[in-house]
Design an enzyme around this catalytic site. Structure first.
Site, PDB file in Angstrom:
ATOM      1  CB  CYS A 333      -1.022  -0.002   1.130  1.00 46.56           C
ATOM      2  SG  CYS A 333      -0.494  -0.731   2.664  1.00 46.56           S
ATOM      3  NE  ARG A 362       2.648  -9.267   4.976  1.00 48.80           N
ATOM      4  CZ  ARG A 362       1.325  -9.277   4.838  1.00 48.80           C
ATOM      5  NH1 ARG A 362       0.613 -10.172   5.509  1.00 48.80           N
ATOM      6  NH2 ARG A 362       0.727  -8.430   4.041  1.00 48.80           N
ATOM      7  CD  GLN A 380      -0.907  -8.770   0.249  1.00 51.36           C
ATOM      8  OE1 GLN A 380      -0.145  -7.800   0.275  1.00 51.36           O
ATOM      9  NE2 GLN A 380      -1.508  -9.186   1.330  1.00 51.36           N
ATOM     10  CG  ASP A 382      -2.143  -5.256  -2.238  1.00 47.72           C
ATOM     11  OD1 ASP A 382      -3.287  -5.104  -1.813  1.00 47.72           O
ATOM     12  OD2 ASP A 382      -1.133  -5.254  -1.532  1.00 47.72           O
ATOM     13  CG  HIS A 384      -3.599   0.039  -2.881  1.00 46.88           C
ATOM     14  ND1 HIS A 384      -2.533  -0.685  -3.372  1.00 46.88           N
ATOM     15  CD2 HIS A 384      -3.700  -0.265  -1.566  1.00 46.88           C
ATOM     16  CE1 HIS A 384      -1.997  -1.391  -2.379  1.00 46.88           C
ATOM     17  NE2 HIS A 384      -2.688  -1.154  -1.282  1.00 46.88           N
ATOM     18  CE  LYS A 463      -9.390  -7.967   8.856  1.00 47.21           C
ATOM     19  NZ  LYS A 463      -8.177  -8.798   8.710  1.00 47.21           N
ATOM     20  CG  HIS A 509      -5.661  -0.890   1.749  1.00 47.91           C
ATOM     21  ND1 HIS A 509      -4.319  -0.622   1.741  1.00 47.91           N
ATOM     22  CD2 HIS A 509      -6.233   0.125   2.436  1.00 47.91           C
ATOM     23  CE1 HIS A 509      -4.082   0.505   2.401  1.00 47.91           C
ATOM     24  NE2 HIS A 509      -5.239   0.979   2.830  1.00 47.91           N
TER      25      HIS A 509
END
Length: 637
Positions: A333, A362, A380, A382, A384, A463, A509
């Site tokens: 992000c 991570r 990921q 992802d 946005h 979320k 997100h």
């Protein structure tokens, strides 16, 4: 008399001082038989608790998550009691209920072998038949410490000593056994109708690698033996489908010793991954997303600005470059914020949808790593979305529909959870209320049933989580939609409104697959390695009966390859029956057997992985059929 407001809104008047179990009997005798616990005014309670004032009351059964947890927490106490009866010198640590079961950690100077587990399980069944009542009592902190020291329970003493000096400590007694516990529990050991011990694993005390390694016994419990039998059947099926086992057998991936938690994809695994990503890109182009790629390493200043340095640093890998602190990104992000800030945006451009197949890293504890399901590096899927406040509901609905399409493509069912503000969070009450209402209204407009997951939102916003169900009934949390009003403020994102002034956008997100690696692991187990033809790493295997037919077989292979079909040819000097068995073990959707008849007639002998021999078929007819299944992404052969 007290007034009890039930879950359906009905009000029941009962005598003051009745237990929850007695009230359940008044509601319905059949409900009382199934009851395991309750919620009074939203707080967990036991059937033994007395009701002395007006309240809301929800009776919990095995159908409820909290009801199952109550039963299984009691099962963990039965396990601990059985161990102490058989091995009095073993020390107790902790024993909570978990998804699908429970565990208890023990400090023993011997190993819990399968033979010992069987012995413990028989003792548990004996305790269940004894119908021991669970009785709660309270002690002041100092008395509680003395109580546990007298029993040589060092781990319990440590837990109590960490509590405030004025704390009142609760214990549960069942027969001769007493354990430190906050509850809740079912009234009697006989309420645990069916129990099974499953495995033993190592576990550091309090999850700290510097502490002693304990032995953790896992088990599960049900209210019916038939339910336990079905669960055991599912577990046995899950072992056959284990993605780590199949990943190795099918040549998809390995987790090298030199890189624990860092998957290495082999050629066939990359074919599978690329098929997924091609589908992802097609879907996102159609939905109006623009793809970006953000850097893997970014400066400390960026992560401080995003809040990750303060809220997520323990999970981040950091590095110094030119005497400055940088972090390998655990999230995509902040990079998305930088992409937005490369230009001045008008309200006419919004919503602006940026999608990214972003590589993230991570730090996970070694004990938490599990094949592709829990790794230290993953991709990921992802996205946005930057939007006007009035676009919130429509954008959330659009994302939810996209995720729905993804899961239906693979044949998954799913359920939805709405997670609200956690204790460790950023932003004002008004911002969180507005964000939570936006998610709630979108779900209601879509007609999607959902449950509330209190306090489990991200630190920057609430979320929606999508929990998919695979073909043997297990659930996996994959897709998520997070509404964020914090990042746009922290990064000073703006757009020029109709009035010519700068305004703050709102952002979403979201992921659909989640971790691509984890989703591949789920797919391997969902399909048991038998991927539908559009997804299979090798879609067709050509099996010439002998060297005499290799020339014709090569022409067929080249024709299929030119059509974009993933094809291999087995040129080994082996008998055709052996080649077929090998291809079946590799779980290839289609085998083309080529001999003299096929060569002379310019045909193919087609064999399906799932349907067996399909007979003779013209090459063009076969290609048309398989191309149709690939293009339409048909989920079965």
């Amino acid at each position: 008399m007290v007034k009890i407001t039930l879950k359906d809104g009905k009000i029941l008047e009962v005598e003051e001082g009745l237990t929850v179990g007695e009230i359940a009997s008044k509601i319905s005798p059949s409900l009382r038989k199934k009851a395991l616990g309750a919620k009074i005014n939203g707080n967990k309670a036991e059937l033994m608790d007395k009701v002395n004032e007006d309240c809301t009351l929800e009776i919990l059964t095995f159908e409820d998550e909290d009801g199952r947890a109550t039963l299984r927490h009691t099962a963990s106490h039965i396990l601990a009691q059985a161990v102490k009866r058989l091995y009095p010198d073993v020390k107790l640590a902790i024993g909570p209920a978990i998804d699908n079961g429970f565990y208890y950690d023990f400090d023993a100077d011997f190993s819990f072998t399968p033979e010992i587990l069987e012995k413990i399980e028989k003792e548990m069944e004996k305790i269940i038949k004894e119908n021991l009542q669970l009785k709660k009592f309270i002690l002041p902190r100092e008395e509680a410490i003395k109580f546990m020291k007298e029993r040589n329970e060092d781990y319990k003493v440590e837990l109590i000593e960490d509590l405030p000096e004025d704390a009142l400590i609760s214990f549960y007694e069942q027969g001769e056994f007493v354990d430190l516990c906050a509850g809740p529990h079912v009234p009697s050991t006989k309420d645990v109708k069916a129990v099974k011990l499953l495995s033993v694993a190592g576990a550091y005390w309090r999850g700290n690698e510097k502490n002693k390694m304990l032995q953790r016994i896992y088990g599960t419990a049900f209210t019916k033996k038939s339910e336990l039998d079905e669960y055991i059947r599912m577990m046995e099926e899950a072992k056959k489908r284990d993605h780590r086992k199949l990943g190795k057998e099918l040549g998809l991936f390995i987790i090298p010793d030199e890189g624990p938690g860092f998957p290495l994809f082999l050629p066939k695994g990359i074919e599978l991954k690329n098929a997924l990503l091609a589908y992802w890109r097609e879907l996102h182009r159609e939905a109006g997303y623009a793809e970006i790629e953000t850097p893997i390493i970014l400066s400390r200043h960026l992560w401080e600005n995003s809040g990750h340095w303060d809220h997520y640093k323990d999970n981040m890998y950091t590095v110094k470059i030119d005497d400055q602190d940088f972090a390998i990104k655990p999230m995509n992000c902040p990079g998305g914020m930088l992409a937005y800030k490369t230009a001045i945006h008008s309200y006419r451009e919004l919503p602006l949808r940026y999608a990214e197949l972003g590589r993230v890293h991570r730090h996970e504890l070694s004990g938490a790593l599990h094949g592709l399901m829990r790794v230290r590096a993953f991709t990921q899927d992802d996205a946005h979305i930057f939007m006007l406040p009035e676009q919130i509901k429509d954008e959330i609905k659009g994302v939810a529909k996209l995720i729905d399409e993804v899961y239906k493509t693979f044949g998954f069912k799913y359920h939805v959870e709405l997670s609200t503000r956690p204790e460790d969070s950023m932003g004002t009450d008004e911002e969180w209320e507005r964000a939570e209402n936006g998610l709630r209204e979108a779900l209601e407009d879509l007609g999607l049933d959902y449950i509330i997951n209190e306090g489990d939102g991200a630190f920057y916003g609430p979320k929606i989580d999508f929990h998919l169900e695979d073909c043997i009934g297990r659930t996996w949390q994959c897709g998520t939609i997070q509404l964020d009003m914090q990042m746009p403020q922290r990064f000073d994102l703006t757009y020029v409104g109709k009035d010519g002034e700068k305004h703050r956008p709102v952002m979403i997100h979201r992921v659909a697959f989640g971790s691509i690696e984890r989703f591949i692991g789920i797919l391997i187990e969902h399909y048991a390695g038998k991927f539908p033809v559009w997804l299979a790493p090798v879609q067709v295997k050509i099996l010439p009966i002998s060297d005499k037919y290799i020339e014709y077989a090569t022409k067929v292979r080249n024709y299929l390859f030119d059509k974009g079909i993933r094809v291999e040819m087995d040129e080994r000097a082996e008998k055709i029956g052996y080649k077929i068995r090998e291809a079946q073990l590799e779980k290839v959707p289609y085998m083309l057997i080529i001999g003299e008849k096929e060569m002379n007639e310019n045909n193919l002998s087609v064999r399906s992985r799932d349907e067996g021999d399909l007979g003779s078929m013209n090459l063009d007819v076969f290609v048309e059929d398989i191309m149709n299944k690939i293009e339409k992404r048909i989920n079965t052969l």
